[in-house]
Design an enzyme around this catalytic site. Structure first.
Site, PDB file in Angstrom:
ATOM      1  CE  LYS A 102      -3.795  -2.192   2.548  1.00 20.39           C
ATOM      2  NZ  LYS A 102      -4.604  -2.749   1.471  1.00 20.39           N
ATOM      3  NE  ARG A 137      -7.244 -10.667  -6.274  1.00 24.35           N
ATOM      4  CZ  ARG A 137      -8.426 -10.266  -5.843  1.00 24.35           C
ATOM      5  NH1 ARG A 137      -9.501 -10.480  -6.562  1.00 24.35           N
ATOM      6  NH2 ARG A 137      -8.551  -9.637  -4.693  1.00 24.35           N
ATOM      7  CD  GLU A 179      -5.651   5.021   4.174  1.00 24.27           C
ATOM      8  OE1 GLU A 179      -4.721   4.959   3.348  1.00 24.27           O
ATOM      9  OE2 GLU A 179      -6.748   4.457   3.976  1.00 24.27           O
ATOM     10  CG  HIS A 187     -13.014  -4.142   6.609  1.00 25.80           C
ATOM     11  ND1 HIS A 187     -13.591  -2.907   6.438  1.00 25.80           N
ATOM     12  CD2 HIS A 187     -12.418  -4.099   7.812  1.00 25.80           C
ATOM     13  CE1 HIS A 187     -13.365  -2.167   7.502  1.00 25.80           C
ATOM     14  NE2 HIS A 187     -12.662  -2.863   8.357  1.00 25.80           N
TER      15      HIS A 187
END
Ligand code: ADP
Length: 534
Positions: A135, A311, A219, A254
């Site tokens: 990330k 993918r 973040e 999630h």
């Protein structure tokens, strides 16, 4: 009215026969192995699949032209054995390997091994996989490419003190995230300064244990956003196109549960802007093949890059249904060096598609796994219904792998029709032997916020926690119990009547004709006449 459902009718150009690949090895299992081999068969390419010992009788093995056992049940000893899978591909003279999703699909080492052995890896370059795998790195790349990212750091936090300083600067709430994260692991929401230190340590140790990489960054936490992602296609000639968005906000912890295309929160202008950003993101890594750029869409209408999945996604069928593009076919074309048709998609989706992920879990008992043998199975059919299944009647759902049985996908001229079709399809479906998440979808189809499309990424968790979604089976057995009570009253009244007593009048309300009819309905449903859903 556009009632027809065949994907080729809109947007997509006629597929041409492909000649270069003669045989493709599928390095996966379950529904995605079946999905890939379907396109291979349509294109007259030989299909070979790998399987683990317990998957010997699986649907994919039955349908493939060739099947090879690659080891025992644990994935690490079978589906993740990249070295033996590449060796197998060489020995059976497969031209390419399709990795599906999960397992080896985002493993750059495996992609390199394929190259070295002269087998085409159907996916992007190992460099693109690496660049998007972390990330922190991908955030840096995106900033350079002028793709909006969630405000926050671009360096790993050195220690807890650095985490506190960075979080204070961004302003609370913040997210601490593992750079190597995936599946929601190594992520912590932090509401204020007092929580930073312990959350940092927890995220770091979880990241180290799960990914062997303890780098964590911070973040901004975006309140109640939607998860909207863009499907892209790139080729080896430098072309990248967007195929529009998918709405994936309906998540449990999630993990996506229901996905749709298009998103009702995205209009033509926003679709264009998000598509442009996604194309920039993919171009930044010279992306080849099918990929997905995930964004958080804030209530303000601003959107932020989250990550790129390098993918084919589980939810790719909803894009296929509204664009008419076979994404596996496009992957194969690109992998053979062909240029993609940049007019493949005219920019606007056709109709509306919804996908429900059917898991062998009991949604009203904390999503407890429900392994076992599928004793009876009736898949729904009819207008607008597509069912991508990895199982059939008598298949065993084992504890070794992801418990997804199938994806129920519906298409409608608009969202309302698609949802009506999903409801109808669920009523038609019958699965016995294992519990499934079907009752959760039935409950959602009665929920006014879901029906209104008023979604955000926390909505499903909030509703589950508040007990707002009711198990339709529990309601049915409640009404069955009520009916039984009434019937006992009815019988007592009838007996009293026979004996010439005056009890009839007193008992009449409970023994009314209505409740007797109700009882018949319940009985017939319980016997499976109307399709019970376990
Ligand atoms: P992973 O790679 O572990 O799946 P992601 O970065 O894709 O992690 O995030 C997973 C989910 O966590 C997102 O779909 C979203 O629901 C939530 N999430 C991630 N980052 C944020 C953020 N900054 N603010 C709010 N929610 C977030």
């Amino acid at each position: 009215m556009k009632a027809a459902f065949t994907p080729e009718q809109h947007n997509s150009k006629n597929p041409q026969a492909m000649t270069s690949f003669k045989k493709v090895l599928i390095a996966n299992r379950g529904e995605i192995a079946v999905r890939v081999l379907r396109t291979l068969r349509e294109l007259d390419i030989q299909s070979a699949v790998v399987f683990s010992e317990p998957d010997r009788d699986s649907l994919a093995v039955r349908l493939a032209d060739e099947a090879y056992c690659v080891g025992p049940a644990p994935s690490a000893e079978s589906y993740l054995r990249g070295d033996s899978i590449v060796e197998l591909a060489v020995s059976i003279e497969a031209d390419a390997i399709h990795p599906g999703y999960g397992f080896l699909s985002e493993n750059s080492g495996f992609a390199r091994q394929c190259r070295t052995a002269g087998v085409v890896f159907i996916g992007p370059s190992p460099q693109a996989i690496d660049a998007m795998g972390l990330k922190i790195e991908s955030r840096r790349l995106m900033i350079d490419a002028q793709v909006p990212v969630v405000p926050g750091g671009t360096e790993p936090l050195a220690d807890a003190a650095a985490a506190v300083a960075a979080a204070n600067e961004i302003g609370y709430p913040v997210m601490l995230k593992a750079s190597a994260g995936g599946g929601g692991k190594g992520m912590r929401l932090v509401e204020d300064e007092a929580e930073v230190e312990s959350a940092f340590r927890a995220a770091q140790s979880e990241a180290g244990a799960s990914f062997g990489n303890a780098a964590v960054y911070v973040e901004k936490y975006i309140a109640l956003p939607r998860h909207v992602e863009i499907q892209v296609l790139g080729d080896s000639h430098g072309n990248v196109i967007s195929l529009g968005e998918r709405e994936c906000s309906l998540q449990r912890r999630h993990q996506k549960v229901i996905e749709e295309a298009p998103s009702i929160a995205v209009d033509r202008a926003l679709r264009h802007r998000m598509g442009d950003a996604a194309v920039k993101a993919a171009k930044a890594v010279a992306y080849e093949g099918a990929g997905t750029v995930e964004f958080l869409l804030a209530k303000s209408g601003e959107f932020y890059f989250l990550e790129m999945n390098t993918r084919l996604q589980v939810e790719h069928p909803v894009t296929e249904l509204v664009t008419g593009v076979d994404l596996v076919e496009q992957q194969l074309r690109v992998a053979q060096g062909q240029a993609i048709d940049t007019d493949l998609f005219n920019g606007e989706p056709h109709g509306h598609a919804v996908e429900a992920r059917l898991y062998a879990e009991d949604p009203f008992k904390g999503f407890a796994p429900s392994p076992g043998i599928i004793k009876a199975l009736r898949w729904p059919q009819g207008p607008g219904v597509r069912n991508d299944a990895g199982v059939e009647a008598l298949s065993e759902v084992s504890i070794h792998y992801d418990p997804m049985l199938a994806k129920l996908i519906v298409w409608g001229a608009d969202r309302a029709q698609a949802l009506r079709r999903l409801k109808r399809a669920l009523a038609e479906m019958r699965i016995e032997g294992v519990k499934t998440t079907a009752p959760l979808f039935q409950a959602l189809l009665e929920d006014k916020d879901f029906l209104a499309g008023d979604l955000d990424i926390g909505m499903l968790d909030r509703k589950l926690e508040a007990g707002e979604l009711k198990d339709p089976a529990a309601q049915e057995s409640e009404s069955a119990a009520d009916a039984l009570d009434r019937d006992i009253g009815f019988i007592a009244a009838a007996l009293a009547n026979l004996e010439g007593s005056h009890g009839v009048e007193r008992s009449a309300p409970v023994g009314s004709g209505d409740s007797a009819r109700h009882r018949w309905r319940v009985v017939s449903r319980r016997e499976g006449v109307g399709g019970s859903i376990s």
